[in-house]
Design a protein around this motif. Sequence first.
Motif, PDB file in Angstrom:
ATOM      1  N   MET A  41      66.837  67.022  27.393  1.00 45.79           N
ATOM      2  CA  MET A  41      65.281  67.240  27.116  1.00 45.79           C
ATOM      3  C   MET A  41      64.944  68.368  28.054  1.00 45.79           C
ATOM      4  N   ALA A  42      65.447  68.112  29.353  1.00 40.82           N
ATOM      5  CA  ALA A  42      65.104  69.305  30.193  1.00 40.82           C
ATOM      6  C   ALA A  42      65.888  70.548  29.897  1.00 40.82           C
ATOM      7  N   ARG A  43      67.040  70.496  29.500  1.00 38.54           N
ATOM      8  CA  ARG A  43      67.767  71.715  28.831  1.00 38.54           C
ATOM      9  C   ARG A  43      66.970  72.427  27.880  1.00 38.54           C
ATOM     10  N   LEU A  44      66.444  71.505  26.922  1.00 40.15           N
ATOM     11  CA  LEU A  44      65.817  72.407  25.733  1.00 40.15           C
ATOM     12  C   LEU A  44      64.578  72.829  26.155  1.00 40.15           C
ATOM     13  N   TRP A  45      63.992  72.218  27.128  1.00 36.19           N
ATOM     14  CA  TRP A  45      62.449  72.867  27.512  1.00 36.19           C
ATOM     15  C   TRP A  45      62.661  73.934  28.294  1.00 36.19           C
TER      16      TRP A  45
END
Length: 430
Positions: A171-175
């Motif tokens: 999720m952090a990577r996508l954000w």
Amino acid sequence: MVDIATRVHNHNWKIDPIVRSLLDDDFYKLLMCQSIFRNRPDTTVTFSLINRSSKVRLAELIDEGELREQLDHVRSLSLSRGESTWLRGNTFYGKRQMFRSDFMEWFEGLRLPAYHLEKRDGQYELTFEGRWPEVMMWEIPALAVLMELRSRAVLQEMGKFELQVLYARAMARLWEKIERLKKIEGLRIADFGTRRRHSFLWQDWCVQAMIEGLGPAFIGTSNCRIAMRRDIEAIGTNAHELPMVYSALADSDEELRQAPYRVLADWHEEHDGNLRIILPDTYGTAGFLKRAPDWLAQWTGIRIDSGDPAAGAETAIAWWKERGEDPREKLVIFSDGLDVEKIEELHARFKGRVKVSFGWGTLLTNDFRGLARADGLAPFSLVCKAVAANGRPTVKLSDNPNKAMGPQDQVARYMRVFEVGAQQASEVVV
């Protein structure tokens, strides 16, 4: 919002169908199916699973019984009343009643036909044969089932807390990607990630993140079920399947040469506006545009799906200028193997020269590279293609020879007929 890690953890102890709706499909499949239902309903077509990443040995990762259980569940599905109402009454691309009543009556009664499955050399051979409008609807569900079963096979060894950390990192990577994309002025981007997603729940989460993070720059999703659930645009036009089958049915070299244009002539009769998008690379973009009839230059735009995307767009711009069209009024959709760096680069190069749009696929909905043990969740290239029509083999050349498919003698014939010269090969990641 769904706790994805908990749901994934629960896969270990209860049945959880991967595909729960016939609308869990890409919009272009429905548009193509309606065209085929009208123009070529009795053509017999064979679809086959093709794993272009042979090092991923699916038959050693995925239990055959579980795969059959998921495929059998897909065969039990039919449109719900609400889904039918959405298709019949919604406005798509500014057009109300996009789907004709005769097609909808057929689709409402559809159950997907039988499949053939066997193991060979560490891979699954999965094929579907029958009337074209029916078997073509297996493509996306079959890919979704196999991709998610592969994910589940890797994830089942993880505990609940490890799963929580995995998804937090993803999720952090996508954000972080979304925060970079937010800086691109005039960005137009859609989710094209259904066919090789990590899972349905993850694709749905990614779409919700794009809606919140990008606002109006996020123009929709190819996935019909998610478009309906999230009240956003369903995005898609047509794919290589149409010229591949039309070409296989040709009885002479001249008929073969004209087959890709017959596809678009049939499409032209049904659709206008932003649905008139050319996909020119099935047998080489340069030759396709060189031989194209003048009326195609008036279409809205082009989708670039193989080869060097910048070179493909430059070829399209030069072609429009030669045909007396203003490229600044044309749409170029990039859709091949995109990630943030390439999106930034292409937008900077072509902004103001054409209308630029992006269909972001696998590296939106399945980017777990480096996040799991032994990189076991890294995306790979799995496709389900039409391999025969009325008993004749199909061929795809592409602008990247590593994406070519078909018997070698027929590939050679198609390269001769379509005057395809030397091509530059590039790695097929997804």
